[in-house]
Design a protein around this motif. Sequence first.
Motif, PDB file in Angstrom:
ATOM      1  N   ASN A   1       0.718  -1.170  -0.156  1.00  8.97           N
ATOM      2  CA  ASN A   1       0.016   0.213  -0.010  1.00  8.97           C
ATOM      3  C   ASN A   1       0.717   1.108   0.001  1.00  8.97           C
ATOM      4  O   ASN A   1       0.680   2.088  -0.763  1.00  8.97           O
ATOM      5  CB  ASN A   1      -0.942   0.037   1.385  1.00  8.97           C
ATOM      6  CG  ASN A   1      -2.045  -0.848   1.139  1.00  8.97           C
ATOM      7  OD1 ASN A   1      -2.448  -1.314  -0.030  1.00  8.97           O
ATOM      8  ND2 ASN A   1      -2.553  -1.305   2.426  1.00  8.97           N
TER       9      ASN A   1
ATOM     10  N   ASN B   1       2.957   1.504  -3.395  1.00  4.45           N
ATOM     11  CA  ASN B   1       1.873   1.921  -4.629  1.00  4.45           C
ATOM     12  C   ASN B   1       1.679   3.125  -4.248  1.00  4.45           C
ATOM     13  O   ASN B   1       1.169   3.751  -5.414  1.00  4.45           O
ATOM     14  CB  ASN B   1       0.846   1.031  -4.545  1.00  4.45           C
ATOM     15  CG  ASN B   1       1.257  -0.382  -5.161  1.00  4.45           C
ATOM     16  OD1 ASN B   1       2.148  -0.440  -5.839  1.00  4.45           O
ATOM     17  ND2 ASN B   1       0.217  -1.335  -4.751  1.00  4.45           N
ATOM     18  N   SER B   2       1.662   3.922  -3.149  1.00  2.00           N
ATOM     19  CA  SER B   2       1.243   5.313  -2.958  1.00  2.00           C
ATOM     20  C   SER B   2       2.483   6.184  -3.076  1.00  2.00           C
ATOM     21  O   SER B   2       2.362   7.334  -2.588  1.00  2.00           O
ATOM     22  CB  SER B   2       0.668   5.310  -1.435  1.00  2.00           C
ATOM     23  OG  SER B   2      -0.354   4.611  -1.376  1.00  2.00           O
ATOM     24  N   ASP B   3       3.398   5.806  -3.497  1.00  5.78           N
ATOM     25  CA  ASP B   3       4.723   6.364  -3.816  1.00  5.78           C
ATOM     26  C   ASP B   3       5.396   6.795  -2.609  1.00  5.78           C
ATOM     27  O   ASP B   3       6.083   7.852  -2.442  1.00  5.78           O
ATOM     28  CB  ASP B   3       4.463   7.710  -4.630  1.00  5.78           C
ATOM     29  CG  ASP B   3       4.377   7.259  -6.123  1.00  5.78           C
ATOM     30  OD1 ASP B   3       4.955   6.153  -6.623  1.00  5.78           O
ATOM     31  OD2 ASP B   3       3.675   7.883  -6.716  1.00  5.78           O
TER      32      ASP B   3
ATOM     33  N   GLN C   1      -5.297   0.366   0.418  1.00  9.30           N
ATOM     34  CA  GLN C   1      -5.672   1.865   0.693  1.00  9.30           C
ATOM     35  C   GLN C   1      -4.671   2.591  -0.096  1.00  9.30           C
ATOM     36  O   GLN C   1      -3.358   2.255   0.271  1.00  9.30           O
ATOM     37  CB  GLN C   1      -6.103   1.861   2.109  1.00  9.30           C
ATOM     38  CG  GLN C   1      -5.963   3.595   2.480  1.00  9.30           C
ATOM     39  CD  GLN C   1      -7.394   4.213   1.927  1.00  9.30           C
ATOM     40  OE1 GLN C   1      -8.402   3.538   1.876  1.00  9.30           O
ATOM     41  NE2 GLN C   1      -7.327   5.396   1.309  1.00  9.30           N
ATOM     42  N   ASN C   2      -5.056   3.555  -0.770  1.00  6.88           N
ATOM     43  CA  ASN C   2      -4.008   4.547  -1.595  1.00  6.88           C
ATOM     44  C   ASN C   2      -3.910   5.366  -0.305  1.00  6.88           C
ATOM     45  O   ASN C   2      -4.604   6.426   0.026  1.00  6.88           O
ATOM     46  CB  ASN C   2      -4.863   5.129  -2.669  1.00  6.88           C
ATOM     47  CG  ASN C   2      -3.620   5.962  -3.190  1.00  6.88           C
ATOM     48  OD1 ASN C   2      -2.882   6.765  -2.666  1.00  6.88           O
ATOM     49  ND2 ASN C   2      -3.733   5.963  -4.663  1.00  6.88           N
ATOM     50  N   TYR C   3      -2.729   5.510   0.223  1.00  7.17           N
ATOM     51  CA  TYR C   3      -2.159   6.410   1.302  1.00  7.17           C
ATOM     52  C   TYR C   3      -2.134   7.908   0.880  1.00  7.17           C
ATOM     53  O   TYR C   3      -2.347   8.915   1.350  1.00  7.17           O
ATOM     54  CB  TYR C   3      -0.993   5.848   2.238  1.00  7.17           C
ATOM     55  CG  TYR C   3      -1.284   4.657   2.802  1.00  7.17           C
ATOM     56  CD1 TYR C   3      -2.496   4.610   3.591  1.00  7.17           C
ATOM     57  CD2 TYR C   3      -0.385   3.580   2.817  1.00  7.17           C
ATOM     58  CE1 TYR C   3      -2.669   3.471   4.412  1.00  7.17           C
ATOM     59  CE2 TYR C   3      -0.574   2.438   3.611  1.00  7.17           C
ATOM     60  CZ  TYR C   3      -1.897   2.402   4.224  1.00  7.17           C
ATOM     61  OH  TYR C   3      -2.249   1.394   4.935  1.00  7.17           O
ATOM     62  N   ALA C   4      -1.516   7.856  -0.640  1.00  8.52           N
ATOM     63  CA  ALA C   4      -1.372   9.198  -0.977  1.00  8.52           C
ATOM     64  C   ALA C   4      -2.638   9.974  -1.309  1.00  8.52           C
ATOM     65  O   ALA C   4      -2.629  11.357  -0.639  1.00  8.52           O
ATOM     66  CB  ALA C   4      -0.716   9.239  -2.616  1.00  8.52           C
ATOM     67  N   ASP C   5      -3.864   9.334  -1.546  1.00  9.56           N
ATOM     68  CA  ASP C   5      -5.186   9.872  -1.693  1.00  9.56           C
ATOM     69  C   ASP C   5      -5.670  10.355  -0.054  1.00  9.56           C
ATOM     70  O   ASP C   5      -6.174  11.405   0.166  1.00  9.56           O
ATOM     71  CB  ASP C   5      -6.309   9.050  -1.990  1.00  9.56           C
ATOM     72  CG  ASP C   5      -6.162   8.820  -3.486  1.00  9.56           C
ATOM     73  OD1 ASP C   5      -5.055   9.641  -4.296  1.00  9.56           O
ATOM     74  OD2 ASP C   5      -6.607   7.933  -4.080  1.00  9.56           O
TER      75      ASP C   5
ATOM     76  N   TRP D   1      -3.187  -2.273  -8.433  1.00  2.40           N
ATOM     77  CA  TRP D   1      -2.618  -2.244  -7.216  1.00  2.40           C
ATOM     78  C   TRP D   1      -1.856  -3.361  -6.798  1.00  2.40           C
ATOM     79  O   TRP D   1      -2.536  -4.291  -5.903  1.00  2.40           O
ATOM     80  CB  TRP D   1      -3.751  -1.798  -6.302  1.00  2.40           C
ATOM     81  CG  TRP D   1      -3.270  -1.275  -5.080  1.00  2.40           C
ATOM     82  CD1 TRP D   1      -3.074  -1.643  -3.913  1.00  2.40           C
ATOM     83  CD2 TRP D   1      -3.023   0.164  -4.967  1.00  2.40           C
ATOM     84  NE1 TRP D   1      -2.712  -1.059  -2.789  1.00  2.40           N
ATOM     85  CE2 TRP D   1      -2.856   0.443  -3.180  1.00  2.40           C
ATOM     86  CE3 TRP D   1      -2.966   1.364  -5.570  1.00  2.40           C
ATOM     87  CZ2 TRP D   1      -2.244   1.386  -2.950  1.00  2.40           C
ATOM     88  CZ3 TRP D   1      -2.692   2.384  -4.954  1.00  2.40           C
ATOM     89  CH2 TRP D   1      -2.347   2.572  -3.771  1.00  2.40           C
TER      90      TRP D   1
END
Lengths: 371, 378
Positions: free
Chosen positions: A44, A47-49, A130-134, A269
């Motif tokens: 997660n 993938n969220s950079d 979950q996209n943590y960047a979002d 993802w």
Amino acid sequence: MAKIFGIVASSAPFIKVEGMQDYRPIAAFSFIGRYRIVDFPISNMSNSDIDYIQVYMGNKPRSLTEHLGSGRTFNINSKRGKLQMLFPQGSSVNEIYNTDISAYMENLEIIQRMHQDYVVIAPSYMIYTQNYADLVEEHISSGADITLLYHRVDNAKEAFLNCFILNLNRQKGVISLEKNIGKAKNRDIFMDTYVMKKDLFIQLVQEAKKESSMFTLADIVSASAADLDIRGVAHRGYFAAVTDFKSYFDANLALLDHKLAENLFRPDWTIYTRTTDSCPTTYCTGASVKNSIVSNGCLIQGIVENSVIGRGVTIEKGAVVRNSVILSYAQIGPDVHIEGQVVDKWAKVIRAKEIIADPAAPGYIRRSDNL
Amino acid sequence: MSQNMLAMILAGGRGSRLKDLTNKVAKPAVSFGGKYRIVDFPLSNCANSGIDVVGVLTQYESVLLNSYVAAGRRWGLDSKDSGVFVLPPREKADERLNVYRGTADAISQNIDFIDSYEPEYLLILSGDHIYKMDYDAMLTYHKERGANLTVAVIPVPMKEASRFGIMNTDEEGNIVEFEEKPAQPKSNLASMGIYIFTWKDLRRALVADMRASDSSHDFGKDIIPAFLADGKKLVAYKFQGYWKDVGTIDSLWEANMDLLDDRGELNMNDTSWKIYTDDASALPQYIGPDTQVDHAYITQGAVVLGDVRHSVLSTGVVVEEGAKVIDSVLLPGVRVEAGAKVTRALVAENITIGKGAVVGDAGSENITLVAKRVKGVE
């Protein structure tokens, strides 16, 4: 994009998984055959950079250390990124002292040196994507001090025990956190996932330490609810918490619902894990496999139904495996009948011809055991 | 280099007998055995044999192949003095760009690369065979026999010998004659296209071959005959074990089917000699509630909701409800839609067989290659 570093926390001492945890922390538990639970928070983040990730290792770190390796597996930038393993020494006097706060205090200097403004803290005993960047974007635009991720469930009476629940006001403001002791069905389960500024995180850790040696991050956040703007964000999709043996068993078998599995594993993802370069699986003539997840490297000669089979498992002629989770390299001998079990890695079940439990109260066969 | 031996894999050919399968990719990059590509075999053999430096000579449709083999990490060929080097034809200062004119020419054009490692021995491999072999054991034999060239050979049934390059040997295993596809074979020892040369001997022969205007610049046609004519010591190294040329659709299908014999001669499950490949990052395979899987070789990422019998299913293959897959090889990304039936076929990557469609024929002599989308039947 905001600069973020990640913390993958180890599970709290009050979370106990009978049997399996004797050999490794929950983070290193095998999950649906080829994964480990820790692959989810790290993937997660990756993938969220988020390329700087600290993993707090917990007890018996050998298996987790081997799994994480250099971190290359998780697609983290090899120059502008780092997967750091932190080994808190903890206290041998009484494990109630081994809180997340004590682990952060021990490594405070390293946390202070991180040059990112924000931190995402995620658990290693929960499974979700979950996209943590979002999430951080949402956190920033809301103007909150702390954002907590939660999942609305309707089975909190019998599941998610030992997890925290969020008491929210109508604006999703967090009023308090409390332990779920199974009083109501519908609850907002806290996913042990926090977003805040690094400076606030450090401040909270230090305050918690002053307050009580037994304080956890959840405790200090709950105690700060009156002074800080703490908001909840709802998570959707697959969510499981491994807080005891039954929940581990259930989390695996739940993904036999292939639609649910496709929801957790989306093509955009990727969940990364360490490869073992095992070959494909052979289904022999006379084998029968139904509604099961099977990893590579297996040899299947018997009957397998409603089960999760790990890598390199052998299921011999006449064997029957139903409603079970078989971990890697286990061997189920000829004519052995197994139902409702978790069979740990390298176990051999040859002589015991019938091990049957109700999936409502599953059984456990120890790692490397000979039965 | 630990053994002072460098390996070069000849991977430039199109493999036109694989028909539409190699329209877009070179033969060595063709998928095999569920999760592998053909070139994984020589590369993994090199890695397992302790060879550190491998050159891969590419030419035809090489973008995918180049990027694939360049990541030497997959095979563990990424330590400090180790690497996989992609060697397509290069334009050089004193010459114009020349394509590789033959197998020997491909090596000749890379003499500078080889020299830079100062190897004592050079291992030549091809990128179109499925086998596991310890090249270090072959090198030991080459040294023991004091040979200039050692050729790996495998006994084949005498009636098939005329399909191969045949090595005629004396009692001591010295090669006395080489015959390419002889009508009347005198021996059944087929060349596996695996050569260990003492580098200085080969280097000299290649320099001469480059100048020879009548040469086809080929190892079999030119270099080996020249070595024999020069009275060099050529020995045959007998290999025992699984070895298969996968140059045609039928043989590629057969080699896939051989994997159904689990822990058989080519034991893919042998952890002491793993074949390495790209990791697919896919879910484990899922076998649905209402299916029959009878004798199959299936890899991670496959979803089976229909029936599968005596078949090989690769990464990301989906067999929908009511579909039947029999005696077939489905390459990565193939989807067999509901009610479709695939028999005795090899289905190319990412091809969809539409609802209710029927492909292949149980009674056919040859394997049906499906390389285009098959429309569904309403």
